[in-house]
Motif scaffolding. Sequence first.
Motif, mmCIF file in Angstrom:
data_model
loop_
_atom_site.group_PDB
_atom_site.id
_atom_site.type_symbol
_atom_site.label_atom_id
_atom_site.label_comp_id
_atom_site.label_asym_id
_atom_site.label_seq_id
_atom_site.Cartn_x
_atom_site.Cartn_y
_atom_site.Cartn_z
ATOM 1 N N GLY A 1 0.768 -1.134 0.161
ATOM 2 C CA GLY A 1 -0.005 0.041 0.240
ATOM 3 C C GLY A 1 0.694 1.319 0.090
ATOM 4 O O GLY A 1 0.571 2.303 -0.643
ATOM 5 N N SER A 2 1.955 1.306 0.730
ATOM 6 C CA SER A 2 2.923 2.405 0.646
ATOM 7 C C SER A 2 3.065 2.781 -0.471
ATOM 8 O O SER A 2 3.355 4.147 -0.876
ATOM 9 N N LEU A 3 3.714 1.819 -1.357
ATOM 10 C CA LEU A 3 4.099 2.293 -2.611
ATOM 11 C C LEU A 3 3.136 2.656 -3.687
ATOM 12 O O LEU A 3 3.303 3.592 -4.420
ATOM 13 N N VAL A 4 1.901 2.164 -3.454
ATOM 14 C CA VAL A 4 0.729 2.701 -4.199
ATOM 15 C C VAL A 4 0.361 4.088 -3.931
ATOM 16 O O VAL A 4 0.150 4.751 -4.856
ATOM 17 N N ILE A 5 0.341 4.416 -2.772
ATOM 18 C CA ILE A 5 -0.103 5.875 -2.216
ATOM 19 C C ILE A 5 1.195 6.758 -2.796
ATOM 20 O O ILE A 5 0.844 7.786 -3.038
ATOM 21 N N LEU B 1 -5.857 13.726 -7.175
ATOM 22 C CA LEU B 1 -5.573 12.773 -6.211
ATOM 23 C C LEU B 1 -6.378 11.680 -5.933
ATOM 24 O O LEU B 1 -6.022 10.554 -6.042
ATOM 25 N N ILE B 2 -7.661 11.729 -6.356
ATOM 26 C CA ILE B 2 -8.743 10.654 -6.500
ATOM 27 C C ILE B 2 -8.331 9.567 -7.576
ATOM 28 O O ILE B 2 -8.291 8.583 -7.501
ATOM 29 N N GLY B 3 -8.322 10.057 -8.862
ATOM 30 C CA GLY B 3 -7.945 9.637 -9.887
ATOM 31 C C GLY B 3 -6.499 8.729 -9.873
ATOM 32 O O GLY B 3 -6.363 7.513 -10.118
ATOM 33 N N SER B 4 -5.699 9.701 -9.116
ATOM 34 C CA SER B 4 -4.380 8.863 -8.877
ATOM 35 C C SER B 4 -4.312 7.585 -8.019
ATOM 36 O O SER B 4 -3.522 6.711 -8.403
ATOM 37 N N ILE B 5 -5.104 7.973 -6.938
ATOM 38 C CA ILE B 5 -5.333 6.552 -6.002
ATOM 39 C C ILE B 5 -5.751 5.287 -6.837
ATOM 40 O O ILE B 5 -5.219 4.220 -6.568
ATOM 41 N N ALA B 6 -6.790 5.801 -7.555
ATOM 42 C CA ALA B 6 -7.561 4.559 -8.277
ATOM 43 C C ALA B 6 -6.765 3.929 -9.203
ATOM 44 O O ALA B 6 -6.490 2.622 -9.178
ATOM 45 N N GLY B 7 -5.837 4.895 -10.125
ATOM 46 C CA GLY B 7 -5.090 4.328 -11.138
ATOM 47 C C GLY B 7 -3.860 3.502 -10.370
ATOM 48 O O GLY B 7 -3.561 2.447 -10.961
ATOM 49 N N ALA C 1 -1.607 -1.921 -9.301
ATOM 50 C CA ALA C 1 -0.932 -2.953 -8.430
ATOM 51 C C ALA C 1 -1.901 -4.209 -8.070
ATOM 52 O O ALA C 1 -1.220 -5.154 -8.152
ATOM 53 N N ALA C 2 -3.138 -4.068 -8.114
ATOM 54 C CA ALA C 2 -3.887 -5.404 -7.672
ATOM 55 C C ALA C 2 -5.304 -5.466 -8.597
ATOM 56 O O ALA C 2 -5.978 -6.477 -8.070
#
Length: 332
Positions: free
Chosen positions: A80-84, A111-117, A122-123
């Motif tokens: 998760g840290s790498l994703v964030i 920010l919201i688009g980036s979190i989703a992308g 990643a998963a």
Amino acid sequence: MEYTLILTILVVIFALGFDFINGFHDTANAIATSVSTRALKPRVAILMAACMNFVGALTFTGVAKTITKDIVDPFALQNGSLVILAALLSAIIWNLVTWYFGIPSSSSHALIGSIAGAAISAAGLTILNYAGFIKILEALLISPFLALAVGFLMMSLFKVLFKNTSLYGTNKGFRIFQIGTAALQSFTHGTNDAQKAMGIITMALISAELQTSDDIQMWVRIAAATAMGIGTSIGGYKIIKTVGGKIMKIRPINGAAADLSSALIIFGATTIHLPVSTTHVISSAIMGVGSAQRVKSVHWGVAKKIVITWIITLPISALLAAVIYRMLSLFF
């Protein structure tokens, strides 16, 4: 554990960096009308906005909790840290690009688009919390239209109430009134926008197993509020110029109507724990006010460019975050 701790520290640093950039990128919108009507000098407006943003950021945490758990489940997110971190880098890059060109784009969308992308990269698609994600997208989509309508109604009401007042008297009175509306606007901005970095940091702490609940720790609240306050104190003159003058020619009565309308929408969203784009809301309120004044008074060409930027921000930031995650995963 050492690797996870290093990534978590990087996330905290970049999250505060995002909040800092958000301060001079988005807060420009909150004071643009009061600066353009000369109700406040730029330096005074920026310092006032910095203080009010700080206070607003410390007052609420509901939006931060929404960011923490409603886009992806931080307890289920592997690496998760790498994703964030990838999401933050993507949002920061987009914010700086749009700031450089003076385009009032949405930090929230970025920010919201980036979190989703980054999370999908990643998963896979199943990682998204679709119920929460759709709820957030609905708030981002509906809020500009609400702001447009409220701005139109607010300006229409002001026209009726002050139709027998001289233009000079109206401008003088509303120029003073705008000091209060600009302060209110900045406060509501802090209650919503600063929460997003708090949510990101909390996601990272949960992912690193340094926290077991979605509660926002006090040091996170103070750090995010401070970063946004400092960023605000630097100011965003390019965006002030676009929002405060290029959408329409703003008089004090227009500025006050736009400030009140957008503050109402932003604070309403904060009370129901939903993130909205303060950029979208403020710009839409100005368009609504301008339409009530005279439809042709709105520079629809500039408005069209702003809307196009709104539309492309989420998919571009999502794609950018996915690419950045893949690049980072080669090194970590």
